[in-house]
Write a protein that holds these residues in place. Structure first.
Motif, PDB file in Angstrom:
ATOM      1  N   THR A  74       1.017  -1.511  -0.136  1.00 48.36           N
ATOM      2  CA  THR A  74      -0.296   0.544  -0.673  1.00 48.36           C
ATOM      3  C   THR A  74       1.098   1.574   0.258  1.00 48.36           C
ATOM      4  OG1 THR A  74      -1.878  -1.167   0.901  1.00 48.36           O
ATOM      5  CG2 THR A  74      -1.391   1.673   0.690  1.00 48.36           C
ATOM      6  N   VAL A  75       0.094   2.524  -0.619  1.00 45.69           N
ATOM      7  CA  VAL A  75       1.104   3.276  -0.812  1.00 45.69           C
ATOM      8  C   VAL A  75      -0.070   5.043  -0.484  1.00 45.69           C
ATOM      9  CG1 VAL A  75       2.395   4.972  -2.945  1.00 45.69           C
ATOM     10  CG2 VAL A  75       2.343   2.508  -2.976  1.00 45.69           C
ATOM     11  N   ALA A  76       0.745   5.557   0.517  1.00 43.85           N
ATOM     12  CA  ALA A  76      -0.098   5.907   1.734  1.00 43.85           C
ATOM     13  C   ALA A  76       0.624   7.804   0.983  1.00 43.85           C
ATOM     14  CB  ALA A  76      -0.054   6.203   2.419  1.00 43.85           C
ATOM     15  N   LEU A  77      -0.228   8.958   1.115  1.00 43.64           N
ATOM     16  CA  LEU A  77       0.810  10.515   0.882  1.00 43.64           C
ATOM     17  C   LEU A  77       0.387  11.120   2.112  1.00 43.64           C
ATOM     18  CD1 LEU A  77       0.602  12.225  -1.884  1.00 43.64           C
ATOM     19  CD2 LEU A  77       0.345  13.348   0.517  1.00 43.64           C
ATOM     20  N   ILE A  78       0.943  11.454   3.138  1.00 43.71           N
ATOM     21  CA  ILE A  78       1.013  11.895   4.372  1.00 43.71           C
ATOM     22  C   ILE A  78       0.716  13.995   4.156  1.00 43.71           C
ATOM     23  CG2 ILE A  78       1.008  11.650   6.943  1.00 43.71           C
ATOM     24  CD1 ILE A  78       1.560   9.311   5.913  1.00 43.71           C
ATOM     25  N   THR A  79       0.663  14.352   4.232  1.00 49.01           N
ATOM     26  CA  THR A  79       0.633  15.731   5.143  1.00 49.01           C
ATOM     27  C   THR A  79       1.118  16.509   5.591  1.00 49.01           C
ATOM     28  OG1 THR A  79      -1.507  17.043   5.070  1.00 49.01           O
ATOM     29  CG2 THR A  79      -0.386  15.927   2.208  1.00 49.01           C
ATOM     30  N   GLY A  80       2.047  17.617   6.140  1.00 52.77           N
ATOM     31  CA  GLY A  80       2.154  17.952   7.546  1.00 52.77           C
ATOM     32  C   GLY A  80       2.344  16.600   8.025  1.00 52.77           C
ATOM     33  N   LEU A 135      -0.685   5.186  -5.872  1.00 53.93           N
ATOM     34  CA  LEU A 135      -1.425   5.602  -4.159  1.00 53.93           C
ATOM     35  C   LEU A 135      -2.878   5.235  -4.556  1.00 53.93           C
ATOM     36  CD1 LEU A 135      -0.524   7.951  -2.664  1.00 53.93           C
ATOM     37  CD2 LEU A 135      -2.353   9.545  -4.141  1.00 53.93           C
ATOM     38  N   ASP A 136      -2.830   5.048  -2.559  1.00 53.78           N
ATOM     39  CA  ASP A 136      -3.795   4.504  -2.419  1.00 53.78           C
ATOM     40  C   ASP A 136      -4.475   4.709  -1.444  1.00 53.78           C
ATOM     41  OD1 ASP A 136      -3.841   1.087  -3.693  1.00 53.78           O
ATOM     42  OD2 ASP A 136      -1.955   1.864  -2.741  1.00 53.78           O
ATOM     43  N   LEU A 137      -3.696   5.732  -0.521  1.00 53.18           N
ATOM     44  CA  LEU A 137      -3.947   6.176   0.980  1.00 53.18           C
ATOM     45  C   LEU A 137      -3.497   7.932   1.275  1.00 53.18           C
ATOM     46  CD1 LEU A 137      -3.313   3.307   3.932  1.00 53.18           C
ATOM     47  CD2 LEU A 137      -5.704   3.663   2.409  1.00 53.18           C
ATOM     48  N   VAL A 138      -4.498   8.402   0.746  1.00 53.90           N
ATOM     49  CA  VAL A 138      -4.095  10.303   1.311  1.00 53.90           C
ATOM     50  C   VAL A 138      -4.911  10.391   2.635  1.00 53.90           C
ATOM     51  CG1 VAL A 138      -4.272  12.754   0.784  1.00 53.90           C
ATOM     52  CG2 VAL A 138      -3.759  10.449  -1.362  1.00 53.90           C
ATOM     53  N   ARG A 173       4.424   2.004   1.639  1.00 59.11           N
ATOM     54  CA  ARG A 173       5.331   2.690   1.789  1.00 59.11           C
ATOM     55  C   ARG A 173       4.584   4.154   1.604  1.00 59.11           C
ATOM     56  NH1 ARG A 173       9.454   0.154   1.474  1.00 59.11           N
ATOM     57  NH2 ARG A 173      10.303   0.844  -0.582  1.00 59.11           N
ATOM     58  N   CYS A 174       5.623   5.095   2.139  1.00 58.03           N
ATOM     59  CA  CYS A 174       4.942   6.762   2.571  1.00 58.03           C
ATOM     60  C   CYS A 174       5.852   7.404   2.296  1.00 58.03           C
ATOM     61  CB  CYS A 174       4.916   6.809   3.937  1.00 58.03           C
ATOM     62  SG  CYS A 174       3.545   6.100   5.201  1.00 58.03           S
TER      63      CYS A 174
END
Length: 250
Positions: free
Chosen positions: A3-9, A75-78, A28-29
């Motif tokens: 799973t690929v996650a994008l995290i702001t902040g 991209l899977d999770l935001v 993976r972040c």
């Protein structure tokens, strides 16, 4: 396939805790933050990638989404988590601070959704979780402008829930109470002295992970110390005379 996650902040606080939690499960972040050194440090810790950017810039999350796809192929999770308190006094108004707060807390979420949805659709769907606040559900007179911005993102989540679900994308929000993060660092001693319990960033990260997989579109998870996260329910509003009453909503 990871799973690929994008995290702001993602350089500290809740964002960093979410990155650690998801990466411990094999995700993976991709971390985004104005704090380049912090984002790099957390990315190295979790084996991810990072970029320094201000989410109030509409190109910032687009570039982060591109980084996720270029690096990991999907991209899977935001997690749209970046946020600041306003410190704006309406009696002594600071326009620059007001614009900055709205830019990060509201525009950053709108731009994040706009950038993420096409990528999530390309890869078969996924989920978006916004960090809101209890101040997005009830009035917090300690910071009315912050309260306004969090009400705005809660409204966005509720309004997008059904349209995005039809595209195979879940969207929800977490609404934590006061949390021991850099956002409350200046007043932390006041809470401690008063015996007021604070959430930890890890408490909220656990709720974020749950929100990613919530079955009901537009779920708003209330997070309070010592309690399991619970979905928030709005009361219905009266309908017109002779018409149907609008259904209770998320």
């Amino acid at each position: 396939m990871s799973t690929v996650a994008l995290i702001t902040g993602g350089a500290s606080g809740i964002g960093a805790a979410v990155a650690r939690r998801l990466s411990s499960g094999g995700a993976r972040c991709v971390l985004v933050d104005r704090d380049a050194a912090g984002a790099e440090r957390v990315a190295k810790e979790v084996g991810g990638v990072w970029m320094a950017a201000d989410v109030s810039d509409p190109d910032a999350t687009r570039k982060a989404v591109a980084l996720a796809e270029e690096t990991y192929g999907r991209l899977d999770l935001v997690h749209l988590n970046a946020g600041i308190s306003s410190g704006v006094d309406v009696a002594d108004f600071d326009l620059e601070r007001y614009r900055k707060t709205v830019g990060i807390n509201v525009d950053g979420v709108v731009f994040g959704v706009e950038a993420a949805v096409p990528a999530l659709r390309r890869h078969g769907g996924g989920a978006i979780v916004v960090t809101a606040s209890l101040a997005g559900l009830v009035a917090f007179d300690g910071d009315p402008i912050y309260t306004m911005t969090k009400h705005a993102v809660v409204g966005l989540v509720r309004g997008l829930a059904v349209p995005l679900s039809e595209m195979g994308i879940r969207i929800g929000a977490v609404c934590p109470g006061f949390t021991d993060t850099p956002l409350v660092a200046d007043i932390r001693d006041m809470f401690v002295g008063a015996g007021f319990p604070l959430l930890t960033a890890e408490d909220v990260a656990a709720a974020v992970e749950s929100a990613f997989y919530a079955e009901e579109p537009g779920t708003l998870l209330v997070v309070q110390p010592g309690r399991q996260p619970v979905p928030y329910r709005y009361a219905g509003v009266p309908g017109p005379v002779g018409g149907e009453t609008p259904p209770s909503s998320r």
